[in-house]
Design an enzyme around this catalytic site. Sequence first.
Site, PDB file in Angstrom:
ATOM      1  CE  LYS A   1      -2.833  -1.547  11.532  1.00 39.21           C
ATOM      2  NZ  LYS A   1      -2.128  -0.435  10.863  1.00 39.21           N
TER       3      LYS A   1
ATOM      4  CG  LEU B   1      -2.094  -0.974   1.200  1.00 38.45           C
ATOM      5  CD1 LEU B   1      -2.689  -1.117   2.598  1.00 38.45           C
ATOM      6  CD2 LEU B   1      -3.168  -0.525   0.223  1.00 38.45           C
TER       7      LEU B   1
ATOM      8  CE1 TYR C   1      -1.864  -4.947  11.936  1.00 35.63           C
ATOM      9  CE2 TYR C   1      -4.076  -5.878  11.733  1.00 35.63           C
ATOM     10  CZ  TYR C   1      -3.035  -5.134  11.204  1.00 35.63           C
ATOM     11  OH  TYR C   1      -3.153  -4.594   9.948  1.00 35.63           O
TER      12      TYR C   1
ATOM     13  CD  GLN D   1     -20.158  67.901  55.312  1.00 36.90           C
ATOM     14  OE1 GLN D   1     -19.201  68.654  55.346  1.00 36.90           O
ATOM     15  NE2 GLN D   1     -20.220  66.790  56.029  1.00 36.90           N
TER      16      GLN D   1
ATOM     17  CB  SER E   1      -0.054  -5.937   1.919  1.00 39.37           C
ATOM     18  OG  SER E   1      -0.687  -6.258   3.147  1.00 39.37           O
TER      19      SER E   1
END
Length: 736
Positions: A166, A19, A162, A724, A196
């Site tokens: 994630k 990727l 994992y 006054q 992958s």
Amino acid sequence: MSLSFEGRVVLITGAGRGLGREYALAFAERGASVIVNDLGTDIKGGGKSSAAADKVVEEIRAKGGKAVVNYDSVEDGEKLIQTALDAFGRIDVVVNNAGILRDRSFARTSDLDWDLIQRIHLRGSFLVTRAAWNHMKNQKFGRIIMTASAAGIYGNFGQANYSAAKLGMLGLGNTLAIEGRKYNIHCNTIAPVAGSRLTETVMPPDLVASLKPEFAAPLVLWLCHEQCQENGGLFEVGAGWIGKLRWERSRGQIVRKKNKSMTPEAVRDQWDKICDFTDATKPATVQESLQSIVSVLSRMESGDVGANSTAAAASPASASGINPSLAVGQKLPPTTFSFTHTQCILYALGVGMSTKDPDHLRFLYEGSQDFSCLPTFGVIPSQAAMMEGGLSSVPGLNIDFTQVLHGEQYLELYKPLPTSGKLTSEATIADVLDKGSGALILLDVHTYNGSELVCYNQFSVFVVGAGGFGGKRTSEKAKASVPPPKRAPDAVVIDSTTRDQAALYRLSGDWNPLHIDPSFAAMGGFKAPILHGLCSFGFAARHVLKQFANNDPSRFKAIKVRFVKPVMPGQSLQTEMWKEGSRIHIQCKVKETDAVVLAGAYVDLHGASEASPENLSQGGGLQSELVFAEIGRRIKDLGSELVKKVNAVFGWEITKDGKTAAQWTIDLKNGSGSLHKGPHSGKADVTFTVSDEDFMEVVQGKVNPQKAFFSGKLKVRGNIMLSQKLEVILKDYAKL
């Protein structure tokens, strides 16, 4: 028109393969300068090689693109960003893509298995993004991508380490989206499904081959482009398909009663309803998530809940929950409001009045000759229609009360409010509008003193998420807000609220814990309890009353405001005012931040009454006019001498028939002295209030000033000792 990244600098971690490689090639192809980061480890984080990253850089350069390589670990985030700065002078986009796997069933997961995954995925993304953050803030642009996984969203056997990392990246990304929004830094999270090194351990080979990484790149490029305004999104992507995820929650069930213990048996008995996703809600923020719980607590306090109540306030209203044809014209149960002068005074204090200002005494002291109720107190009797849950009984309004916002307010008085008594309010649904993102309910409330109409309120109530039911967007029944003139304001008043302003104002009947309890405020997304919008409303109205109506409540006709942003107690309110005829346009800001808090606002005033100073003729029917005329002539002749003797500023309020008829200022402190009709532009050292008749008695020596004071005929505010020196002014120089 194609999307270009010319001039943008993009860092991609783990860009040597899969990727990351596809992202790098795609960004470079569209003109971006790319930092290709890859440590070159194997799938479990072992080893080190520069070959993969070098090859990607070579590919980019061979095609005429711009790229440099970085071999550092993501745990050295500063080094990665420094590479970008050294090579290209800035950093615009960070794609956190680097990752490894150490899959084990939970029982077999070692400390090292757990720690390595957290360090590379979660901590690495944190360190790289943190290194880039201030650069993005300073340039007012940044785009960040977090890479989550279906394992993190749904869980997956053998991937506890994992999955945790994630989902952690999703939480990190959601928070960065919130914190970065005002700096034009957007952060989105993707959960790609692509072939992958990481997915080939959990997917069949043929599926890995089909899910090409290049199918995920277009989503990443769009999310990182300056045209894209998506922020805080979560997307699944793969095989050319993209889907956005959001949370869904059941409407829930209240399983306890007020002042009674909550039991596990009650949970068991309501379990099916707790888990029923019919008409499920879709909270998108912490505020939306927690408001349901806050609502339940509020309803418990009011007793407006039974053992079998659903959390009717547990979800944004759906389109099917709004039916204007049923709701419009419905009358809410009448409410009554009994009060004494105490409530009037408490309200005045709540909207910032103080004995420090002598002009405020008429609203703070029941013994004052002109004791009055502030006009904006008119919202207090009518708010019971909102506070007591009347809207929940209206057919066609199945709304989530945690999503209700007070959008606008209109108040009109038909006569000055009484300072005590019993008022009855009758509320009607005037209209229901479809604003797309929500529903706008116009609630008209008429308040009566016996059979006599005293005031009218229109509450504009916005229900977030309740739009889309196909209704009309506008209504002739709505009291419209009006923008101010496009010129400098005619007057500006700055007034500080106190740290306890909200704590004081709530005693007038708005008991919402948001304004007092820090934990409730935190659940609403605020750092501390906020000021009531109607408190700011009261501040702004009295600023107009003082500036343009001499604090005469009988001059007040109506006020309209739109609530924009909250105010924190202790901040200063800056009211800007533009006079156009009998209408005073107003805009209210927080002085410290310049944030507008009341907009499109105005106050309408009645014309000055016959007894008010504006309409008095030269003689005016007041005997005192002759005295002040003589004093003015003497000041012209002997002003310097009088200044030496007196050295003070005197204010006079002359009344007739119980109303202020004239105001005068005798300035024997500045220059050679002066006399003018009207209040002092600054602050008088001492102010006298006396009737026209009694004033003449004092001047002619028929009544001693001290006796007039102690008998209540002469009222003094400020430095009483200066009284006054009255003899110097009145006896020696006002010769009739």
